[in-house]
Scaffold this motif. Structure first.
Motif, mmCIF file in Angstrom:
data_model
loop_
_atom_site.group_PDB
_atom_site.id
_atom_site.type_symbol
_atom_site.label_atom_id
_atom_site.label_comp_id
_atom_site.label_asym_id
_atom_site.label_seq_id
_atom_site.Cartn_x
_atom_site.Cartn_y
_atom_site.Cartn_z
ATOM 1 N N GLU A 105 0.827 -1.212 0.000
ATOM 2 C CA GLU A 105 0.000 0.000 0.000
ATOM 3 C C GLU A 105 0.858 1.258 0.000
ATOM 4 O O GLU A 105 0.505 2.265 -0.631
ATOM 5 N N LEU A 111 -5.155 3.477 -5.417
ATOM 6 C CA LEU A 111 -5.730 2.333 -4.714
ATOM 7 C C LEU A 111 -7.244 2.417 -4.821
ATOM 8 O O LEU A 111 -7.830 3.469 -4.548
ATOM 9 N N VAL A 113 -10.783 0.165 -3.718
ATOM 10 C CA VAL A 113 -11.249 -0.958 -2.909
ATOM 11 C C VAL A 113 -12.771 -0.943 -2.802
ATOM 12 O O VAL A 113 -13.376 0.093 -2.510
ATOM 13 N N HIS A 120 -13.517 -0.890 5.378
ATOM 14 C CA HIS A 120 -12.133 -1.246 5.087
ATOM 15 C C HIS A 120 -11.206 -0.813 6.218
ATOM 16 O O HIS A 120 -11.418 0.220 6.862
ATOM 17 N N ARG A 220 -14.930 -8.808 -1.819
ATOM 18 C CA ARG A 220 -14.164 -7.578 -2.017
ATOM 19 C C ARG A 220 -13.369 -7.595 -3.309
ATOM 20 O O ARG A 220 -13.020 -8.655 -3.837
ATOM 21 N N GLU A 222 -9.900 -5.394 -4.827
ATOM 22 C CA GLU A 222 -8.815 -4.457 -4.536
ATOM 23 C C GLU A 222 -7.950 -4.277 -5.771
ATOM 24 O O GLU A 222 -7.588 -5.257 -6.426
#
Length: 281
Positions: A105, A111, A113, A120, A220, A222
């Motif tokens: 990260e 990013l 998500v 999160h 999820r 990502e």
């Protein structure tokens, strides 16, 4: 509970790098103490810790606190060499899986998500994170629980990076309405979401309860993109949940995430919904 007894300051036995770091630090502390002919008991009094703690640190059985290393550096006249070990020592406190995630990260310039069952980790308050982790089975031991909460909070340094990365989050309204923790915990969590959602580099969206089925129903998603043009992604509902990096598979995840964002409430309406939920608590 004294500072010496607080949980979360033992290295995980299967964390090879962590074990090596703490063993090296302990050995350096012992060698420097012995080099100035200072007994463990006298050194313990000088740094304000017990003699037993000194032996645990020097034998690699205990992670020294940052202030322990600062005091040791002064007492042993190490010229900053012991204090300089704080960065690696602090990393060892966190589980190695979380460390690896934080390192990825920290390198991302973008990013994105979507999470369907919880807020999160980058958005959680310590109290919310603790309440969530306390619900897991089998239950975490107190030291493991606090270690994981601290690690989750450490990852949030991503919001302080310069230049700031572009961050996008999509949360489910159902998740926001779940009563995690007491009233104060929920209020603080909503306030934190509003604070983060107003940052210029953050887009925060909410998928409303009455939305039709969407590509994130299976779990999820990502996506992380890096400065060199490479990217990685993962989805619970695609490619057996494994991390992917080739263009074809990434394109599938990008398409799904893009569809999810299109179906979610716009950022302004999302923040308004969170403000409404805050008012209801």
């Amino acid at each position: 509970m004294s500072e010496e007894e607080e949980p979360g300051w033992e290295v995980e036995p299967d964390d090879e790098w962590g074990v090596a770091v703490i063993a090296t630090v302990g050995r350096q502390l012992r060698l420097r103490r012995e080099a100035v002919a200072l007994r463990a008991a006298d050194f313990a009094r000088a740094v304000g810790y017990s003699e037993d703690m000194v032996y645990k640190v020097e034998s690699g059985k205990r992670i020294p606190r940052p202030e322990y290393l600062d005091k040791a550096d002064k007492v042993l006249d190490a010229g900053g060499l012991l204090a300089a070990m704080k960065e690696d020592v602090e990393k060892v406190r966190y589980p190695k899986k979380v460390r690896a995630l934080a390192e990825v990260e920290a390198k991302a310039v973008e990013l994105g998500v979507y999470v369907c069952s919880s807020i999160h980790g980058l958005l959680q308050t310590p109290e919310h994170a603790r309440a969530l982790l306390q619900s897991w089975q089998p239950a975490y031991a107190p030291k493991d629980l606090e270690r994981r909460v601290a690690a989750r909070m450490a990852r949030q340094s991503i919001f302080e990076r310069t230049p700031a990365p572009s961050l996008s989050f999509v949360l489910e309204e159902a998740t926001l309405r779940r009563k995690v923790g007491g009233t104060m915990v929920r209020q603080q969590q909503f306030e934190r979401l509003l604070e983060i959602g107003r940052l210029s580099n953050v887009t925060l969206q909410v998928m409303p309860l009455d939305s039709p089925p969407h590509p994130g129903m299976s779990g999820r998603i990502e996506l992380l993109k890096f400065e060199d043009g490479t990217a990685v992604g993962r989805s619970d509902g695609a490619f057996n949940g494994r991390t992917v990096s080739n263009l074809r598979e990434l394109r599938v995840l990008e398409l799904r995430y893009g569809t999810i964002r299109a179906q979610a409430l716009p950022p302004g309406e999302s923040l308004a919904l969170i403000e409404h939920l805050l008012g209801e608590t």
